[in-house]
Write a protein that holds these residues in place. Sequence first.
Motif, PDB file in Angstrom:
ATOM      1  N   VAL A 216       0.802  -0.993  -0.025  1.00  0.00           N
ATOM      2  CA  VAL A 216       0.098  -0.207  -0.040  1.00  0.00           C
ATOM      3  C   VAL A 216       0.626   1.063  -0.085  1.00  0.00           C
ATOM      4  O   VAL A 216       1.706   1.354   0.947  1.00  0.00           O
ATOM      5  N   GLY A 217       0.789   2.070  -1.141  1.00  0.00           N
ATOM      6  CA  GLY A 217       1.777   3.195  -1.284  1.00  0.00           C
ATOM      7  C   GLY A 217       1.543   3.749  -2.350  1.00  0.00           C
ATOM      8  O   GLY A 217       0.727   3.595  -3.241  1.00  0.00           O
ATOM      9  N   ASP A 218       2.445   4.931  -2.589  1.00  0.00           N
ATOM     10  CA  ASP A 218       2.714   5.848  -3.717  1.00  0.00           C
ATOM     11  C   ASP A 218       3.308   5.026  -4.838  1.00  0.00           C
ATOM     12  O   ASP A 218       4.625   4.508  -4.581  1.00  0.00           O
ATOM     13  N   ALA A 219       3.242   5.050  -6.204  1.00  0.00           N
ATOM     14  CA  ALA A 219       3.819   4.635  -7.264  1.00  0.00           C
ATOM     15  C   ALA A 219       5.047   5.372  -7.373  1.00  0.00           C
ATOM     16  O   ALA A 219       5.978   4.956  -8.140  1.00  0.00           O
ATOM     17  N   ARG A 220       5.287   6.638  -6.855  1.00  0.00           N
ATOM     18  CA  ARG A 220       6.394   7.456  -7.057  1.00  0.00           C
ATOM     19  C   ARG A 220       7.599   7.219  -6.170  1.00  0.00           C
ATOM     20  O   ARG A 220       8.532   7.293  -6.287  1.00  0.00           O
ATOM     21  N   LYS A 221       7.180   6.356  -4.922  1.00  0.00           N
ATOM     22  CA  LYS A 221       8.261   5.999  -4.049  1.00  0.00           C
ATOM     23  C   LYS A 221       7.839   4.372  -3.332  1.00  0.00           C
ATOM     24  O   LYS A 221       7.104   4.467  -2.662  1.00  0.00           O
ATOM     25  N   ILE A 222       8.643   3.511  -3.948  1.00  0.00           N
ATOM     26  CA  ILE A 222       8.103   2.459  -3.743  1.00  0.00           C
ATOM     27  C   ILE A 222       9.289   1.441  -3.083  1.00  0.00           C
ATOM     28  O   ILE A 222      10.470   1.576  -3.026  1.00  0.00           O
ATOM     29  N   ASP A 223       8.823   0.915  -1.956  1.00  0.00           N
ATOM     30  CA  ASP A 223       9.821   0.238  -0.784  1.00  0.00           C
ATOM     31  C   ASP A 223      10.185  -1.293  -1.251  1.00  0.00           C
ATOM     32  O   ASP A 223       9.810  -2.212  -0.889  1.00  0.00           O
ATOM     33  N   LEU A 224      11.080  -1.116  -2.459  1.00  0.00           N
ATOM     34  CA  LEU A 224      11.798  -2.240  -3.088  1.00  0.00           C
ATOM     35  C   LEU A 224      13.089  -1.854  -3.263  1.00  0.00           C
ATOM     36  O   LEU A 224      13.416  -0.790  -3.503  1.00  0.00           O
ATOM     37  N   PRO A 225      14.113  -2.814  -3.253  1.00  0.00           N
ATOM     38  CA  PRO A 225      15.504  -2.579  -3.606  1.00  0.00           C
ATOM     39  C   PRO A 225      15.504  -2.367  -4.979  1.00  0.00           C
ATOM     40  O   PRO A 225      14.809  -2.786  -5.987  1.00  0.00           O
ATOM     41  N   ASP A 226      16.720  -1.692  -5.300  1.00  0.00           N
ATOM     42  CA  ASP A 226      17.096  -1.452  -6.720  1.00  0.00           C
ATOM     43  C   ASP A 226      17.283  -2.445  -7.428  1.00  0.00           C
ATOM     44  O   ASP A 226      17.521  -3.773  -6.962  1.00  0.00           O
ATOM     45  N   ALA A 227      17.076  -2.564  -8.791  1.00  0.00           N
ATOM     46  CA  ALA A 227      17.258  -3.659  -9.847  1.00  0.00           C
ATOM     47  C   ALA A 227      16.570  -4.999  -9.301  1.00  0.00           C
ATOM     48  O   ALA A 227      17.244  -6.130  -9.106  1.00  0.00           O
ATOM     49  N   SER A 228      15.316  -4.815  -8.858  1.00  0.00           N
ATOM     50  CA  SER A 228      14.633  -6.365  -8.421  1.00  0.00           C
ATOM     51  C   SER A 228      13.419  -6.395  -9.313  1.00  0.00           C
ATOM     52  O   SER A 228      12.726  -7.347  -9.006  1.00  0.00           O
ATOM     53  N   VAL A 229      12.976  -5.593 -10.277  1.00  0.00           N
ATOM     54  CA  VAL A 229      11.945  -6.107 -11.006  1.00  0.00           C
ATOM     55  C   VAL A 229      12.393  -5.981 -12.462  1.00  0.00           C
ATOM     56  O   VAL A 229      13.154  -5.509 -13.058  1.00  0.00           O
ATOM     57  N   ASP A 230      11.642  -7.150 -13.085  1.00  0.00           N
ATOM     58  CA  ASP A 230      12.014  -7.319 -14.675  1.00  0.00           C
ATOM     59  C   ASP A 230      11.172  -6.597 -15.619  1.00  0.00           C
ATOM     60  O   ASP A 230      11.410  -6.491 -16.740  1.00  0.00           O
ATOM     61  N   LEU A 231       9.790  -6.648 -15.057  1.00  0.00           N
ATOM     62  CA  LEU A 231       8.723  -6.041 -16.150  1.00  0.00           C
ATOM     63  C   LEU A 231       7.782  -5.272 -15.122  1.00  0.00           C
ATOM     64  O   LEU A 231       7.342  -5.626 -14.202  1.00  0.00           O
ATOM     65  N   ILE A 232       7.610  -3.949 -15.782  1.00  0.00           N
ATOM     66  CA  ILE A 232       6.272  -3.145 -15.419  1.00  0.00           C
ATOM     67  C   ILE A 232       5.308  -3.164 -16.067  1.00  0.00           C
ATOM     68  O   ILE A 232       5.563  -2.919 -17.339  1.00  0.00           O
ATOM     69  N   VAL A 233       4.136  -3.693 -15.901  1.00  0.00           N
ATOM     70  CA  VAL A 233       2.727  -3.532 -16.613  1.00  0.00           C
ATOM     71  C   VAL A 233       2.043  -2.996 -15.886  1.00  0.00           C
ATOM     72  O   VAL A 233       1.551  -3.518 -14.849  1.00  0.00           O
ATOM     73  N   THR A 234       1.587  -1.811 -16.368  1.00  0.00           N
ATOM     74  CA  THR A 234       0.453  -1.108 -15.592  1.00  0.00           C
ATOM     75  C   THR A 234      -0.413   0.092 -16.379  1.00  0.00           C
ATOM     76  O   THR A 234      -0.137   0.175 -17.605  1.00  0.00           O
ATOM     77  N   SER A 235      -1.291   0.338 -15.751  1.00  0.00           N
ATOM     78  CA  SER A 235      -2.422   1.370 -16.592  1.00  0.00           C
ATOM     79  C   SER A 235      -2.576   2.351 -15.437  1.00  0.00           C
ATOM     80  O   SER A 235      -3.310   2.025 -14.414  1.00  0.00           O
TER      81      SER A 235
END
Length: 387
Positions: A56-75
Amino acid sequence: MTADVEPSRLQPQVLPLFADRTPRVVDSDEAFGDKAAEVPGPDTAGLPAPTQRVIVGDARKIDLPDASVDLIVTSPPYWKKRDYGHADQIGLEDTPQGFVSSIMDCFQEWRRLLRPTGSIFLNVGDTYYKRSLMGIPGRIEAAAMDNGWLVRNRIIWAKEKGQGMPEPAKNRLANRHEYIIHFSPRTNYYYDLFGYSAEYGNGANPGDVWTMGLDRNMGAHLAPYPRELVRRAIVLACPPTVCTTCGVPPERVVARTARLDPSRPQAKRAMQLAVEKGLTEAHIAAIQATGVSDAGKALSFQTGTGRNSKSVQTLAREAKEALGGYFREFTFAKKITTGWTSCGHEGRTRGVVLDPFMGTGTTLQVALQTGRDAIGVDLNPIAPEVG
Ligand SMILES: C[S@@+](CC[C@H](N)C(=O)[O-])C[C@H]1O[C@@H](n2cnc3c(N)ncnc32)[C@H](O)[C@@H]1O
């Protein structure tokens, strides 16, 4: 070009070119099969089942580590379309410029989260304001380019007949499409065009218009998007696995076979001729190496033929004489997956899909169904029905 070649000339035992290995004569439909068995995907045996996580949070500040996501799919929320009832929501900025600036704040954060091979599929529509389209998708593309992103595709989501929103306007056409824009920070993003084309294009590049209906259970007020949209993006650009040591995904290795589609009469005739004339797999490989125009790769190298330019060209010439115009059929022969590249390290983890505006969780559902780990972020997440 003639097909009247003495079959005996083509018998492998009389061709000195074959002295270095036992040739396999193309002598039946089976002989047109694969030299190697098809490998469907990178090995996921032993990996835990795909996981999902909701933040639960803002798309502009996400509590995830650097370089931890392969693909963003979003609307994201479209400009001035809905009020999601949260003080930090994006979408109700006073101007298109303000809206695009919010989306660029997201992009800055998302760049941090993406692995070097990662990319974004952003589904976004335009808005009429004061009787004019605002050109929102184009403004996002231009701003992203100014910030160093590559715009790799502007895909049109063409809505199936009867599936757009009803519009009262009498002096313009109703809007029946949206965009899915593919952004990447670098040129070496993961991309499995072969796997995608096999599923959606019958082997050929399926192009940048996706005709899709809305899923039946879509509540208009929630603005979910079709599962197929997410699935296409994942098949194209989310690796099934990545290395736990270096983060590099295995990439598909593809090889051409001698197998043709027997439902096509020309292909069937080409196979018959090859059998009648006693052609070998080396002949077929030579045709494929030289290509249709004879200006193909064989002039400099011959992938998979194991022979020098001169002998490959001789084989190709013999095969073309035997097959006449039908030789072209073998230049379009089916390709198969023979393996996946390896970075040399041992550990693997599943590819990770992130939706920073997850809403009802359509992206998460599809990510899990396709064997990827899923992360959703939203100011107001609506518990996804995963399954
Ligand atoms: C168009 S909907 C997404 C729909 C989603 N694709 C689905 O399938 O349900 C946009 C979502 O963005 C969320 N949202 C708006 N501003 C946000 C922000 N700043 N950070 C995170 N989420 C936000 C809204 O709560 C809403 O759920």
